[in-house]
Design an enzyme around this catalytic site. Structure first.
Site, PDB file in Angstrom:
ATOM      1  N   CYS A 165      -4.804  -2.983   2.802  1.00 56.36           N
ATOM      2  CA  CYS A 165      -4.797  -3.020   4.191  1.00 56.36           C
ATOM      3  C   CYS A 165      -5.986  -3.236   5.242  1.00 56.36           C
ATOM      4  CB  CYS A 165      -3.984  -1.574   4.696  1.00 56.36           C
ATOM      5  SG  CYS A 165      -3.289  -1.402   6.142  1.00 56.36           S
ATOM      6  N   ASN A 167       0.019  -1.024   5.404  1.00 54.22           N
ATOM      7  CA  ASN A 167       1.170  -0.167   6.365  1.00 54.22           C
ATOM      8  C   ASN A 167       0.463  -0.286   7.690  1.00 54.22           C
ATOM      9  OD1 ASN A 167       2.929   1.776   4.822  1.00 54.22           O
ATOM     10  ND2 ASN A 167       1.219   1.261   3.545  1.00 54.22           N
ATOM     11  N   LYS A 180      -9.478   1.774  -2.100  1.00 54.40           N
ATOM     12  CA  LYS A 180      -9.779   0.936  -0.777  1.00 54.40           C
ATOM     13  C   LYS A 180     -11.056   1.260  -0.156  1.00 54.40           C
ATOM     14  CE  LYS A 180      -7.195   1.030   3.629  1.00 54.40           C
ATOM     15  NZ  LYS A 180      -6.001   1.500   4.409  1.00 54.40           N
ATOM     16  N   GLU A 229      -6.156   8.708   7.812  1.00 54.84           N
ATOM     17  CA  GLU A 229      -6.681   8.262   6.340  1.00 54.84           C
ATOM     18  C   GLU A 229      -8.065   8.716   6.209  1.00 54.84           C
ATOM     19  OE1 GLU A 229      -5.912   4.329   4.829  1.00 54.84           O
ATOM     20  OE2 GLU A 229      -4.955   3.585   6.483  1.00 54.84           O
ATOM     21  N   ASN A 281      -7.115   5.766  -2.001  1.00 55.64           N
ATOM     22  CA  ASN A 281      -6.046   4.928  -1.906  1.00 55.64           C
ATOM     23  C   ASN A 281      -6.383   3.765  -2.613  1.00 55.64           C
ATOM     24  OD1 ASN A 281      -4.197   3.094  -0.627  1.00 55.64           O
ATOM     25  ND2 ASN A 281      -4.730   3.825   1.569  1.00 55.64           N
ATOM     26  N   GLU A 323       0.720  -1.254  -0.056  1.00 53.87           N
ATOM     27  CA  GLU A 323       0.181   0.109   0.082  1.00 53.87           C
ATOM     28  C   GLU A 323       0.874   1.239   0.054  1.00 53.87           C
ATOM     29  OE1 GLU A 323      -1.617   0.833   3.908  1.00 53.87           O
ATOM     30  OE2 GLU A 323      -3.499   1.748   2.839  1.00 53.87           O
TER      31      GLU A 323
HETATM   32  N1  CDT Z   1      -3.295   1.275   6.439  1.00 54.45           N
HETATM   33  C1  CDT Z   1      -4.013   0.885   7.166  1.00 54.45           C
HETATM   34  O1  CDT Z   1      -5.205   0.585   6.641  1.00 54.45           O
HETATM   35  N2  CDT Z   1      -3.810   0.552   8.501  1.00 54.45           N
HETATM   36  C2  CDT Z   1      -4.378   0.124   9.453  1.00 54.45           C
HETATM   37  C3  CDT Z   1      -3.977   0.536  10.787  1.00 54.45           C
HETATM   38  C4  CDT Z   1      -5.013   0.491  11.943  1.00 54.45           C
HETATM   39  S1  CDT Z   1      -6.155   1.664  11.985  1.00 54.45           S
HETATM   40  C5  CDT Z   1      -5.265   2.741  12.847  1.00 54.45           C
HETATM   41  C6  CDT Z   1      -4.701  -1.516   9.578  1.00 54.45           C
HETATM   42  O2  CDT Z   1      -5.832  -1.948   9.538  1.00 54.45           O
HETATM   43  O3  CDT Z   1      -3.659  -2.086   9.375  1.00 54.45           O
END
Ligand code: CDT
Length: 315
Positions: free
Chosen positions: A173, A198, A128, A147, A111, A47
């Site tokens: 993600c 990420n 996304k 995000e 995204n 991502e």
């Molecule tokens: N990039 C992404 O979606 N990361 C989220 C982080 C947790 S929510 C703050 C994930 O689900 O891994």
């Protein structure tokens, strides 16, 4: 005819805030060349693979963040990747931020992941769906996860494309944590799902989850693969990026739910597995023969209700 897709999960280590697209594309090309040596048909990048994970910083005027977004794909910075991949006959999936402007001037920030076939043609671009984190600046956090400020949720949902001799879907993600994600694609006969992520190791709303990040990552992708009879390719941007340690543990899961291959570092690393797409039918044609065994008539809450509605208390 065999339908074996040799896939490379091209994990990245950190991308610094100051790193140019050109520097990053050089790293992507390095992994592409490793993938060639490993006989890969398809390389999956994480991502937001062209920049640092910029939602960790707030800017009051969102247009000051415009430089983090691409406005076309391919573009000058990524054309060398498109050219080299086509020359080698390797497809790829690339995550990045996309800014689009409608004819009426409305700006959209997405995204996305773009899937590219072995001949360099674009198969599709996935936006996304589940946008995690927060909308407003929350200065008490050690770092932001904005995000929901920087990205609109996809209105399109989860598509599946005929590509690489099979049916390929994408998720990004946070999408991987939701069973609906996999089922939407499972119901379109998906055979391989590609997912960049990420994931900061620290989760401010409930730090008790911090030591479980790796477990949860494996749990959701393994079960999503098994319950829908599909391969799942999970690819991290891991390591400590701008002071924020992030989960690595990129992995490739079989339709059995088993882990076929997994990263051993938190830096740039190619994780490879040969995926025989015909394995999917062992599950989708038996225990998970959806047409025979699913009961959609009693699953109505899944599409009519968003949050929890508890049963009425007994009188
Ligand atoms: N990039 C992404 O979606 N990361 C989220 C982080 C947790 S929510 C703050 C994930 O689900 O891994």
């Amino acid at each position: 005819m065999t339908r074996v897709v040799t896939v490379g999960a091209a994990q990245l280590g950190p991308i610094a805030r100051r790193d140019s697209r050109d520097v990053v594309v050089e790293r992507l090309l390095g992994l592409l060349h490793e993938a060639e040596a490993a006989g890969c048909d398809l390389v999956v990048y994480p991502e937001l693979a062209l920049t640092t994970f910029f939602p960790r910083w707030h800017v009051a005027d969102i247009t000051e963040a415009d430089h983090w977004y691409e406005t076309a794909m391919p573009n000058a910075a990524t054309q060398p990747l498109f050219d080299e991949a086509a020359r080698l006959g390797i497809g790829f999936c690339l995550g990045y931020a996309l800014r689009e402007t409608d004819a009426d001037g409305t700006v959209h920030r997405w995204n996305v992941q773009t899937l590219v076939e072995r001949d360099g043609s674009i198969v599709g671009t996935f936006k996304k769906v589940h946008i995690p984190g927060h909308e407003e600046h929350e200065p008490h956090r050690p770092f932001q996860h904005l995000e929901r400020y920087y990205f609109e949720p996809s209105p399109d949902g989860f598509g599946v494309w005929e590509a690489f001799g099979g049916r390929v879907g994408m998720m990004i993600c946070n999408d991987r944590r939701w069973p609906e994600t996999y089922r939407e694609m499972g119901l379109q006969g998906v055979e391989m799902i590609l997912c960049g992520y990420n994931t900061p190791l620290h989760y401010a709303p409930d730090p008790g989850q911090d030591p479980l990040q790796g477990f949860h990552n494996q749990l959701v992708m393994s079960s999503g693969a098994y319950q829908n009879g599909t391969f799942v390719v999970g690819v991290a941007k891991g390591g400590e990026e701008e002071g924020v340690p992030s989960l690595a543990e990129s992995a490739i899961f079989a339709p059995s739910g088993e882990t076929l291959a997994k990263a051993t570092t938190d830096g740039d690393e190619l994780v490879v597995a040969e995926c025989d797409l015909d394995w999917c039918a062992n599950y989708t044609g038996t225990l998970f023969d959806f047409d025979r065994y699913r009961r959609p008539e009693v699953y109505t809450r899944l599409t009519t209700q968003r949050g929890v509605r508890r049963p009425a208390a007994a009188t």
